[in-house]
Every structure is written in structure tokens, then in C-alpha cells.
Design a protein around this motif. Structure first.
Motif, mmCIF file in Angstrom:
data_model
loop_
_atom_site.group_PDB
_atom_site.id
_atom_site.type_symbol
_atom_site.label_atom_id
_atom_site.label_comp_id
_atom_site.label_asym_id
_atom_site.label_seq_id
_atom_site.Cartn_x
_atom_site.Cartn_y
_atom_site.Cartn_z
ATOM 1 N N MET A 1 -1.181 9.127 -2.966
ATOM 2 C CA MET A 1 -0.923 8.852 -1.544
ATOM 3 C C MET A 1 -1.839 9.686 -0.651
ATOM 4 O O MET A 1 -2.308 9.234 0.388
ATOM 5 N N TYR B 1 -4.091 7.902 2.117
ATOM 6 C CA TYR B 1 -3.888 8.134 3.549
ATOM 7 C C TYR B 1 -4.925 9.068 4.160
ATOM 8 O O TYR B 1 -5.351 8.891 5.292
ATOM 9 N N ARG C 1 2.951 -0.360 10.467
ATOM 10 C CA ARG C 1 2.523 0.808 9.690
ATOM 11 C C ARG C 1 3.702 1.744 9.432
ATOM 12 O O ARG C 1 3.885 2.241 8.321
ATOM 13 N N THR C 2 4.505 1.968 10.484
ATOM 14 C CA THR C 2 5.628 2.899 10.359
ATOM 15 C C THR C 2 6.678 2.374 9.379
ATOM 16 O O THR C 2 7.183 3.124 8.537
ATOM 17 N N MET D 1 5.493 2.778 5.853
ATOM 18 C CA MET D 1 5.607 4.165 5.391
ATOM 19 C C MET D 1 7.060 4.536 5.135
ATOM 20 O O MET D 1 7.360 5.269 4.189
ATOM 21 N N LEU E 1 7.835 3.311 1.833
ATOM 22 C CA LEU E 1 7.196 4.151 0.822
ATOM 23 C C LEU E 1 8.106 5.326 0.455
ATOM 24 O O LEU E 1 8.382 5.577 -0.714
#
Ligand code: NA
Ligand code: NA
Lengths: 338, 185, 441
Positions: free
Chosen positions: A110, A114, A252-253, A256, A259
Motif C-alpha cells: 500500500m 499510495y 477515493r475516500t 480507502m 481498504l
């Protein structure tokens, strides 16, 4: 005139998207539950107050499991949930964004995606296809798999019939394993009857759900071939570009959030399942012998070198990944030594 | 060439393709049984040969469609149809064949971009050592429906221009059906 | 009701109407799907159709269809199986219904080798229907027995229905397989009892072979004939089942053992000629392609039903949902049964089962028991007119004198027996739950 204008703007601002999935209905984490695509759809829907909605379709509901990539490229559906290594038949570079055998585990992988330039490379690999991708859910470390007989040396791999798809199958083949490509549902009957000698699936929770402990008792815990397993949220580039910035941020949030949710959930249920398997169901869980691991590591390096030699873009991604890994390994050793 | 000649030519084409493609089914038996026996006897086998198993299904199913329909006719519910007058049956048949031709043409049209995409993406097996060129496999979809289009148009022309006759290739079962019902079922 | 839900209802209605006036089944599915789908959402979603078609023709499990059809056609074309039913009839002696029970038993054996309905129905239809009709069996009963025993493979493991359910419900495949064994055998026993009962109550439907003809064949002749015509099919079943149990082949692969075995068996009988082989591959391809053609066209229908949010329609029926766990399970089974009239079982599994999952889990319902009930009801949907796969597959290979009406009429008693089996399992859950516990699966 002026009064109606805001309503018109709001109408253009609404997005109803379809999202397909490579996993079937009911699959925990990859379809439903913590960190799943259906959870993602819920999150985005509520964050955006309904301005961006994802109608989710599990594998087979709208299209078959592995047709999502083409559907997003063609723009027939706006998004798809899967793992990038399913598309390694289009470009082998796609393998690296899911995982690499003997590669980095969850934190390192990750970190590379990122903050280490991984996502930029991902964009570069997918640019010709007109799609963009984001890291999605993650299973964390997977398991080497189920073996009917104990593995004591590399010799035991000669002629061993193992269900193992993808890149790790190629590595096993280099050690003399007879690689079998049975579909998921036939793993259990084939392993139980000895049609195959070994099978790889996911991790303790999912494997136990499939009942593999009733077919074989030797459970190898090394997980060398999938140190983590990153999901992929794939979105058609034109559709992505059409989103206003605030909705992009929500996507995107939410990805995540999934994730973190999925990874932490897997860490929690895998521990519980492993204890059940060992203490109540007579499973022998242990790592592969060091000699075997060393041989697998060599074969993996050879296999990756061969693939990277075939294509400059794969070479670029490979070198970038390995350079990041070299630095991160030094750091993660410190963390592990505590 | 006469209309009857064109109809017979189209039917011969469908029949020829179907007969040729039929041998793939023997290939499927031998490949799959071979894979099983080689694995059991010698613990060996290749990823490509395993993938070939399901690759062989596609030509049998798609290139065999029009061949199957030409010989056996369409499967239908004959509760009302069986009691209709020959004229009414012909109307239903002509409309049915026309609609099948339209459906087939539609499928050709929407599957060509799908095949082209697989070609552009250079799609192959995600398994190392698997079979490449998946666009070739996918191209059986437009090809199969193009054959179905030809078969349906020929069958429609036959009902209109050569009523109460059957293609030279039709099976005994279909001939029996025409004698008992007055039209190919 | 939303406009889409009205369109979804119209799709179902037109499907029925076109089917009844005699429009080909495949075309009915494709045309209603295209037409109402287009009205509801335009052409965009249909661009996914090639992906679905590819999904059908590249489906690993469906490879079993051409392989089992090959096996059946090989036995038929080589004329080995021609006398199989006669021999069973002779062996049954004066007992009426003997050949009918023979079909059920062959269906059980074939069901244990495959989970594909089409392959079993086609094989049984090819092998047994002509002989039964020649012997004066009632057309409807013969067809009903063939369709019903052809679907037994969906309950008796291995079974595609159970595999899909295990995936959706999150239960191990092995557990569901074990759970279905006793209900499957019970169902077969109910069929057999029914046919024997007919032999007493309505002997004309299931005649025994005439006594003088039986007398004309000596015990020795019968034994010889039984070995000669009985051995090849038995050997093939042993090849298929044996290769699964003996760890030689996975369930789908085992079909290839049957197909290869049929070539060897026919060669042994010195009946393998170029002509037989050529006719076998031709007929295999035609039968397989005709079945896949209907499946391919059903993709248009399924896609349209999805696109029109047909599942919302089903969801609306929840408004009628009564309270209490048993009532909820019955309601779920009723919906699955009703949808079986219109939609293919895979779509039903995807639409209904996930919808009821939360209710089942909240009500603490044993999912293995629920899966067994669902599987038996789902199996029934293969038999329900007008849209039951088994009925169409049999129609495709039946001799011309057998009409669709004969088949429809024939399956009705068997649908009743299915309902009886569901009721029995509902009342005694241990019929499903005992075996998996006992063998530790
Ligand atoms: Na895995
Ligand atoms: Na079965």
C-alpha cells in the motif's frame, strides 16, 4: 430563468453508475460485508446524498466474472470491482498492482501504491485502455494452501497435482508441480477424492467456508505467493473525468475506507478461523520447510525476470517495485523485530 | 442462378460448415480424456491443453447453431400451433424466420466491437502458459450468428418460394413432421 | 409500480403469449428481451450481450453437455442400447411398470454422474423413449418419467444447483452434497412407488411385456441378452462414477471418461464403424448446439429482466410477507416455484436467494436445510410448463408422434410428487441434516 437554474445544475450533477464485480453474490468482503463493493456503493450513496449512486451487480448477474475489464473499457458499465492480476492476459504489468510472490505484504504494498509511485505506474499501464484504477479491498496475507500429504522437501513437488491458477502456478510448474486449473466449486470434490493432491484458495476464513479442511489436513501457512491481495476499483476514464471534484474525493475516500475495513476484518476473522481449524478440526498448520521456500524464491525470481524481459513497460514496473521493496524491507525488518 | 438454386446453395453452406465443425466434438472427447489420463497415469499435463477443453466448446455451440436448426427445426410449444391450418402455420413460420434473422443480425452487429476490443487489448489467458489470441475464440460469436442469419433467410425464402419442401439435409424426424403437420417444425 | 416494473411484467406476459402460439422457444426469449429491454433502457445494456454469450460458451461446467450427449448418441447409433428397455421389461417379468421403474433407476445412476439436466434428459430420451412407446406405455407417463428422472441429477450429487447455492449461502459444497443424498433417494423412491401404484390402478398406462413373448425367451437367452445390452451402459456409469470416486477425474472431467468409454465399448462390440462415428459427432454437435442456442437466447431475456429491475418486482412481493420463520421459508419457496415458470434457475438463485438470506440468518434457519429445500423446489422448476428446460430438451429429441401437450400432461403428477417431497423435508429436517453430520462433511 434564474429561479430554475440551480435545479438544472443539480440534475446534470447526478450520476447513476453501474458497477460489476468479478466475485459472485454472497462472497464475504469481495461482494458483501465489511469493505465490500456493496458497502462501497452504500458509502458513496450516503456521502453524496444520492448524487452519485452505484448499482452493484455480482458476477453472473449482469456479465460473467471476468468480463468486467472489457465492459469498463467499452464504457458499457462505468465501474468494476476485481483484482488487477485477472487482466495480466492484457498486460503482465497488471500482476504487480495486486501482489508479487515473495513481494511486499499489506503495509509495503500500500505504501508503494499510495506514496511510492505505484498508482502513477498503474495509470500509465491502463492509459492505453482508457480506464483508471484505485486500490480497493484487501485480504491481507493468503495461505500456501491445502496438501493431502506433508511436504518435506522439494522432491515432494515432483508430479504433485495442485490446483493453482496464475503466476504462482508457473513458479510451481518450474519445480515439477502438475498445475491444474479447476474452477472454484470443483476444488472440494477433486481434493477430497484425491484427483488433485493440493489446492490453493484464499485464507483461513474463506477456505474454511469452502470446507477444504474436510478434504485435506496439511495446511501450509507460508503464503509466499500472495503476501497481500489488493482489490481493484476500475472506472472508465471518460466517466471519471466527468465527475466534479467533490464526488471524485468521495469515491477515493470510500475506496480507502473499504481498504481499511476489509483488511482489518480479514485480520480479525482469519485469526479466529485458524484457531478453530487447528484446535477443533484436526488441521495441522505449519510453514513450508526453509529449503522449499528458498527454491520457490529462486524460481519466482527467474519467472519474474523472464516476464519482465518480454516488455519494456513490465520491466519498468518490475524495477520500480523491486527498488521500493528493497528500501521498505530494511524498514519492515525493524518493525518485525519488536 | 434461380431462387431455388440460391436457397439450396445457402443450405449446403450451413450443412457443410456444420459437418466439418462436428469433428471438434470428437476432439473435445479426446483432449479432455487425454488430459485426465495423462495426469492420472503420468502426473503431467499442460495449462494450454487444459484451457483447450473449454475453447473447443465455443465452435461446437456457435458454429453448430444454424446446422442444428436446419436439421432438427426450432424447438417450440405445439399446443396451439399443431392445430392451426397450414396457412396459419406458414404465417407464423415466415414471421419466426424473419425475427430470427433480425436477432441474428443484431447479435452480429453488437458482437463485432466486442471481438475488435479483445483484439485491440491483445487479450490472452491470464495463466502463464495459457492460450493466446482470445479474439479468435470470441470471433465465433459474430461468425455463428452470421451463419444463423443466412440459415434463417434461406428457410424463410423456402417457406415462401418453395412451400411444403424441406432442405436436402433435413433429418428423417423433420420429414416425418412435415408429413404429419404440413410444415417443418 | 414503476414504468420499468410494468415493462418487466409485460416481458413475462408476452413471453407466455408468443410461446403459446408456437413461436420457437429461443426466439420468444430473444424477441421479448430485446423489445421490452429496448423500451425500458435503450440499446446500451445490450452491448453486454456478447460478454454473456461468451460466458455461456466458455462455461467450464457446460462442457459436460457435449460429452454426455456424445456418450448417449454413441450407444444409440451403434444400436447397443436399443434393446436395453426391452431387457429391463423382460427382467421385470409380469410386474407392470417395470420398464418405468427402470428409467427412474437409470436416471438415478446418470444423476450420480452429472449435475447437468439437459445431458441426462437427452440421453434418457434417446435411449428409452422409442422402446417405451413401442411397448405401449402411455406417452405422457413415459415423458413425465424421463423428464423427472432426468432432473434427479440436480439433487443427487454432484449437482450444479447445489454448487451455486453453496456459493451464495456460504456453505461448504461437500455439506450440501451430503445433505441432498437422502432427499434425492427419497424422491426417486416416491417416483418408483407411483409407477408401481399405476401398475395396479391403471395397468393400461404401464403394461408389462406380454406373457407369451416372455415365455418365448428362455432364461438363458434373457441372461445372455441382459449381459450383452446391459453391460455397456453399466460399464459407462462405472467409468464415470468410478473415476470421480476413485480420484481419477473431477466431476466435469468424468464426463469425458464416459464419452471415451462409449467409443471403447462400441469398439469391443465390433460395432465401431466410420459411419457410426460420423453420425455420432454430427448428432452430438446438433443436439449440443440446439441446447446452447436456447441458453444463449435466454441471455437476452435475463439481461432485459435485470435491466428492467425485475428483482424490484420480486422485492415488492415482500409487502405480502407474513410473519414467522416457517411462513417466511414457505413464502420463499413459493416465490422460487412461481419464478420457475418464467425464469432460468441461475437467475432465480441470484435474484431470490440473496434477497432472503438476511431473513434466514436472522430467523436462525439452518442454511443447509434451506438449501436442500430450495434445490428440490428449483429442480421442480425444470419440470414446470411452459418454460421447463427438461421439457424442451425432451421435445428436441422425442419422436414426432410425441406432442408438447403429452409432455406437459405427463409431468404434472411428478410435479405433485416433488411438492410432497418438499413437504416431507420441511417437516423432518433431519432427512437433510443427518448425513452431513454422520460423515463429518
Ligand atoms: Na488466492
Ligand atoms: Na448429480
Amino acid at each position: 430563468g434564474m429561479v430554475a437554474a440551480p435545479a438544472v445544475v443539480r440534475a446534470q450533477d447526478k450520476f447513476a453508475w453501474k458497477m460489476t464485480n468479478a466475485y459472485g453474490p454472497g462472497a464475504p468482503m469481495t461482494t458483501v460485508g465489511p469493505g465490500s463493493p456493496t458497502r462501497f456503493a452504500e458509502l458513496v450513496g450516503s456521502m453524496s446524498g444520492g448524487r452519485l449512486t452505484f448499482q452493484h451487480f455480482a458476477a453472473g448477474e449482469l456479465i460473467p466474472a471476468f468480463e468486467g475489464f472489457d465492459a469498463v473499457v467499452a464504457g458499457t458499465v462505468e465501474a468494476n470491482a476485481a483484482n488487477s492480476y485477472f487482466w495480466s492476459g492484457r498486460s503482465f504489468a497488471a500482476q504487480y498492482f495486486t501482489n508479487v510472490p515473495f513481494g511486499m505484504s499489506f503495509p509495503g504494498h500500500m505504501a508503494w501504491l499510495y506514496h511510492g509511485g505505484g498508482m502513477e505506474l498503474w495509470d500509465e499501464v491502463y492509459q492505453p485502455f482508457g480506464v483508471v484504477a484505485f486500490p480497493f479491498n484487501n485480504t491481507g496475507t493468503q495461505m500456501t494452501g491445502w496438501f493431502r500429504k506433508e511436504v518435506t522437501s522439494v522432491e515432494d513437488f515432483k508430479g504433485l497435482k495442485m490446483r493453482i491458477p496464475g503466476l504462482s502456478g508457473k513458479v510451481y510448474a518450474a519445480l515439477g508441480v502438475d498445475v491444474r486449473l479447476l474452477p472454484g466449486p470443483e476444488i472440494f470434490p477433486a481434493l477430497e477424492r484425491g484427483v488433485i493432491d493440493a489446492a490453493e484458495f484464499v485464507g483461513p476464513y474463506s477456505d474454511r467456508r469452502l470446507g477444504l479442511q474436510k478434504a485435506a489436513k496439511n495446511y501450509y501457512t507460508t503464503g509466499w505467493h500472495e503476501p497481500n491481495n489488493a482489490g481493484e476499483l476500475l472506472i472508465n476514464k471518460a466517466n471519471w473525468d466527468s465527475l466534479p471534484d467533490d464526488l471524485k474525493t468521495m469515491v477515493r475516500t470510500a475506496a480507502m475506507t473499504c481498504l481499511v475495513e476489509s483488511y482489518t476484518w480479514c485480520e480479525s476473522v482469519n485469526g479466529a478461523a485458524l484457531v478453530e481449524l487447528v484446535e477443533k478440526e484436526g488441521v495441522i498448520a505449519r510453514p513450508l520447510p526453509p529449503e522449499v521456500i528458498a527454491r520457490l524464491r529462486e524460481a519466482t525470481a527467474d519467472t519474474l525476470a523472464t516476464e519482465a524481459g518480454k516488455d519494456p513497460l513490465v520491466r519498468k514496473v518490475h524495477d520500480h517495485y523491486m527498488a521500493f521493496k528493497a528500501k521498505h524491507d530494511r524498514w519492515s525488518e525493524i518493525a518485525r523485530s519488536v | 442462378m434461380t431462387a431455388a438454386g440460391v436457397i439450396r446453395g445457402c443450405e449446403a453452406l450451413i450443412d457443410g460448415v456444420g459437418r466439418a465443425v462436428s469433428w471438434v466434438s470428437l476432439g473435445l472427447v479426446l483432449v479432455m480424456a487425454g488430459n485426465v489420463l495423462l495426469r492420472y497415469g503420468f502426473s503431467t499435463g499442460s495449462v494450454a491443453m487444459q484451457e483447450l477443453e473449454w475453447h473447443l466448446m465455443s465452435p461446437i455451440a456457435l458454429l453448430g447453431m444454424s446446422y442444428a436448426i436446419q436439421h432438427e427445426g426450432h424447438v417450440r410449444v405445439d399446443v396451439l400451433y399443431g392445430r392451426m391450418s397450414p396457412g396459419a402455420k406458414r404465417v407464423i413460420d415466415v414471421i419466426s424466420f424473419l425475427l430470427v434473422a433480425i436477432v441474428a443480425a443484431l447479435l452480429v452487429k453488437i458482437s463485432i466491437p466486442y471481438v475488435m476490443l479483445a483484439h485491440r487489448l491483445n487479450e490472452g489467458s491470464p495463466n502463464p502458459g495459457g492460450l493466446p489470441w482470445r479474439f479468435l475464440l470470441k470471433s465465433f460469436i459474430p461468425l455463428g450468428f452470421a451463419l444463423l442469419f443466412i440459415q434463417s433467410v434461406a428457410a424463410m425464402a423456402r417457406v415462401i418460394a418453395l412451400p411444403d419442401t424441406l432442405p436436402a439435409s433435413a433429418t428423417a424426424a423433420a420429414s416425418a413432421r412435415i408429413s404429419s403437420q404440413g410444415t417443418p417444425a | 409500480m414503476t414504468p420499468n416494473e410494468i415493462l418487466a411484467l409485460a416481458t413475462l406476459g408476452s413471453f407466455f403469449a408468443l410461446l403459446l402460439i408456437g413461436v420457437p422457444v429461443a426466439l420468444t426469449l430473444a424477441v421479448t428481451g430485446f423489445f421490452f429491454g429496448y423500451l425500458g433502457f435503450g440499446m446500451t445494456l445490450f452491448n453486454l450481450l456478447p460478454a454473456r454469450v461468451f460466458g455461456v460458451v466458455s462455461n467450464y461446467t457446460l462442457i459436460a453437455i457435449p460429452l454426455f450427449v456424445f456418450m448417449g448418441v454413441m450407444l444409440e447409433k451403434s444400436r447397443i442400447a436399443e434393446e436395453l428397455m426391452d431387457v429391463i421389461g423382460h427382467l421385470a417379468g409380469g410386474v407392470r411398470g417395470g420398464m418405468g421403474v427402470g428409467i427412474i433407476l437409470v436416471g438415478v445412476l446418470m444423476g450420480a454422474t452429472t449435475g447437468i439436466v439437459g445431458a441426462t434428459v437427452v440421453t434418457l430420451g434417446l435411449l428409452t423413449l422409442p422402446a417405451l412407446l413401442r411397448r405401449g406405455y402411455d406417452k405422457g407417463l413415459a415423458c413425465g418419467a424421463i423428464c423427472a428422472s432426468g432432473t434427479l441429477g440436480q439433487i443427487i450429487p454432484p449437482s450444479l444447483v447445489l454448487i451455486l447455492l453453496s456459493d451464495i449461502l456460504g456453505e461448504s459444497v461437500g455439506t450440501l452434497f451430503a445433505a441432498a443424498v437422502i432427499p434425492g433417494l427419497m424422491l426417486s423412491a416416491i417416483y418408483c412407488l407411483y409407477i408401481f401404484a399405476l401398475g395396479v390402478l391403471s395397468p393400461g398406462q404401464v403394461p408389462a411385456i406380454p406373457a407369451d413373448e416372455r415365455a418365448a425367451m428362455s432364461g438363458k437367452d434373457l441372461l445372455g441378452k441382459a449381459i450383452r445390452v446391459g453391460l455397456p451402459p453399466v460399464a459407462l456409469v462405472v467409468a464415470v462414477l468410478g473415476s470421480i470416486i476413485g480420484g481419477v477425474a473431477a466431476p466435469t472431467e468424468a464426463a469425458s471418461m464416459g464419452a471415451l468409454g462409449s467409443i471403447l465399448v462400441v469398439a469391443f462390440a465390433r460395432r465401431l464403424t466410420w459411419e457410426v462415428l460420423r453420425e455420432t459427432v454430427h448428432a452430438t454437435t446438433r443436439t449440443t448446439a440446439a441446447m446452447i442456442f436456447i441458453l444463449v437466447c435466454s441471455q437476452v431475456f435475463a439481461l432485459a429482466f435485470r435491466g428492467l429491475q425485475g428483482e424490484a418486482l420480486v422485492h415488492d412481493l415482500f409487502a405480502f410477507l407474513p410473519g414467522g420463520v416457517p411462513a417466511e421459508v414457505i413464502f420463499m419457496l413459493a416465490i422460487i416455484f412461481l419464478l420457475g415458470f418464467f425464469i432460468e434457475w441461475i437467475e432465480i438463485s441470484y435474484i431470490v436467494v440473496p434477497m432472503f438470506m438476511p431473513i434466514l440468518v436472522r430467523g436462525d434457519v439452518d442454511l443447509v436445510w434451506a438449501a436442500t429445500l430450495i434445490a428440490v423446489v428449483m429442480q421442480t422448476s425444470f419440470l414446470t410448463p411452459p418454460f421447463g428446460w427438461a421439457l424442451f430438451f425432451l421435445r428436441g429429441v422425442a419422436p414426432p408422434e410425441v406432442g408438447t401437450m403429452d409432455i406437459y400432461r405427463g409431468v404434472i403428477p411428478f410435479i405433485g410428487m416433488q411438492m410432497l417431497a418438499v413437504a416431507i423435508i420441511f417437516v423432518w429436517p433431519d432427512l437433510a441434516l443427518w448425513l452431513p453430520r454422520a460423515i463429518g462433511w
